[in-house]
Write a protein that holds these residues in place. Structure first.
Motif, short mmCIF file in Angstrom:
data_model
loop_
_atom_site.label_atom_id
_atom_site.label_comp_id
_atom_site.label_asym_id
_atom_site.label_seq_id
_atom_site.Cartn_x
_atom_site.Cartn_y
_atom_site.Cartn_z
N ASN A 45 37.59 50.57 30.38
CA ASN A 45 37.47 50.44 31.83
C ASN A 45 38.83 50.04 32.40
O ASN A 45 39.81 49.88 31.66
N LEU A 46 38.88 49.89 33.71
CA LEU A 46 40.16 49.64 34.39
C LEU A 46 40.79 48.32 33.94
O LEU A 46 41.99 48.26 33.66
N ILE A 47 39.99 47.26 33.86
CA ILE A 47 40.53 45.93 33.52
C ILE A 47 41.11 45.92 32.12
O ILE A 47 42.22 45.44 31.88
N THR A 48 40.34 46.43 31.14
CA THR A 48 40.80 46.40 29.75
C THR A 48 42.04 47.28 29.55
O THR A 48 42.96 46.90 28.81
N ASN A 49 42.10 48.41 30.22
CA ASN A 49 43.28 49.27 30.11
C ASN A 49 44.49 48.62 30.77
O ASN A 49 45.62 48.77 30.28
N LEU A 50 44.26 47.92 31.86
CA LEU A 50 45.37 47.21 32.51
C LEU A 50 45.91 46.10 31.61
O LEU A 50 47.13 45.90 31.52
N ILE A 51 45.01 45.41 30.91
CA ILE A 51 45.44 44.37 29.96
C ILE A 51 46.29 44.98 28.85
O ILE A 51 47.35 44.44 28.49
N MET A 52 45.84 46.11 28.29
CA MET A 52 46.58 46.75 27.21
C MET A 52 47.94 47.27 27.69
O MET A 52 48.94 47.20 26.96
N LEU A 53 47.98 47.78 28.93
CA LEU A 53 49.24 48.27 29.47
C LEU A 53 50.23 47.13 29.66
O LEU A 53 51.41 47.25 29.30
N ILE A 54 49.77 46.02 30.21
CA ILE A 54 50.65 44.86 30.41
C ILE A 54 51.14 44.32 29.07
O ILE A 54 52.32 43.99 28.91
N PHE A 55 50.24 44.25 28.10
CA PHE A 55 50.62 43.76 26.76
C PHE A 55 51.68 44.68 26.14
O PHE A 55 52.68 44.20 25.59
N THR A 56 51.48 45.99 26.22
CA THR A 56 52.43 46.93 25.63
C THR A 56 53.80 46.85 26.29
O THR A 56 54.83 46.81 25.61
N LEU A 57 53.82 46.79 27.62
CA LEU A 57 55.09 46.69 28.34
C LEU A 57 55.80 45.38 28.03
O LEU A 57 57.04 45.34 27.91
N ALA A 58 55.03 44.29 27.87
CA ALA A 58 55.62 43.00 27.53
C ALA A 58 56.28 43.05 26.15
O ALA A 58 57.40 42.55 25.96
#
Length: 265
Positions: free
Chosen positions: A40-53
């Protein structure tokens, strides 16, 4: 060829560079497993932020990661479009014969696209921050417990290290063969798809021949020098698991738990 990412290592002294290659390899495998809980949107946003970090912590330019993405863009687009046109369910937005576009299909296509991009970014990060030989040592070390069931851990690590070692050599051979074919009037960019595929055959045959010849020469050289693998050999590079490595695995596990509870049932 100069943009090839596989087997390429970017020297650095970042936190990611200093991690044990075993922890980075395990972290990548855990990441690939838990990313399928991001639906879903929230979990994908978490993974995107983690990857960019993590990418920012590596202090490596984003251009390298986009170069790693380019060779896979065709497969990503094909899979994404397949999801868009052939996934049923939800409200139909467009229909033409057996092809239909639904809001559910668009959502699934976005998820697939995001998963592909994040997995490629993480695998590219592993390659860029880990020396190929260290990565091979990590694979051998992780497979060591499986030797009790006759899994040849050392041989697998040796094959991986040799494969990564000769990737640049194969690319040089490919460039040399292509230049020789161009000098004989071959144009690799002309014609339709079938003609382009046929033009690759004059590259593959001499490339396979030179690869087998090089592999045979390497085997003879190793045998002549009395090479013997396994526990009888010492290692110049010693792997050292530190507190930061344990913390890395713990963060990935906590991230997985978070995704599990936030994912859509």
């Amino acid at each position: 060829m100069d943009k090839l990412i596989l087997g390429r290592y970017i020297p650095g002294n970042s936190i990611i560079h200093r991690l044990d290659p075993r922890s980075k390899l395990l972290a990548m495998l855990i990441f690939i497993l838990i990313i399928f809980w991001a639906n879903n949107l929230i979990t994908n946003l978490i993974m995107l932020i983690f990857t960019l970090a993590v990418v920012l912590l590596s202090r490596i330019s984003l251009s390298f990661f986009f170069n790693g993405l380019k060779p896979m863009i065709g497969i990503i687009l094909f899979t994404t479009l397949f999801q868009v046109f052939f996934t049923s369910g939800g409200e139909t937005l467009f229909s033409w014969g057996f092809i239909q576009v639904t809001d559910y299909g668009l959502g699934q296509a976005a998820l697939i696209f995001m998963r592909f991009v994040l997995i490629i970014f993480i695998s590219t990060l592993l390659t860029l921050t880990t020396m190929p030989l260290s990565l091979a040592d990590a694979v051998e070390s992780l497979l060591k417990p499986l030797e009790v069931i006759k899994v040849p851990a050392h041989e697998i690590g040796l094959m991986l290290s040799l494969s990564l070692r000769f990737v640049p050599t194969l690319m040089d051979d490919t460039t040399r063969i292509m230049n020789a074919q161009r000098a004989r009037g071959v144009d690799f960019g002309e014609g339709n798809l079938i003609q382009k595929i046929k033009s690759i055959i004059p590259i593959l045959i001499p490339l396979f021949a030179s690869s087998f010849k090089r592999a045979d020469a390497l085997a003879i050289a190793m045998e002549a020098r009395g090479y013997q693998g396994g526990d009888s050999r010492t290692k110049y590079r010693k792997l050292s698991w530190k507190r930061a490595d344990s913390l890395t695995i713990l963060i990935l596990i906590l991230l997985g738990i978070c995704l599990f509870f936030l994912k859509t049932s």
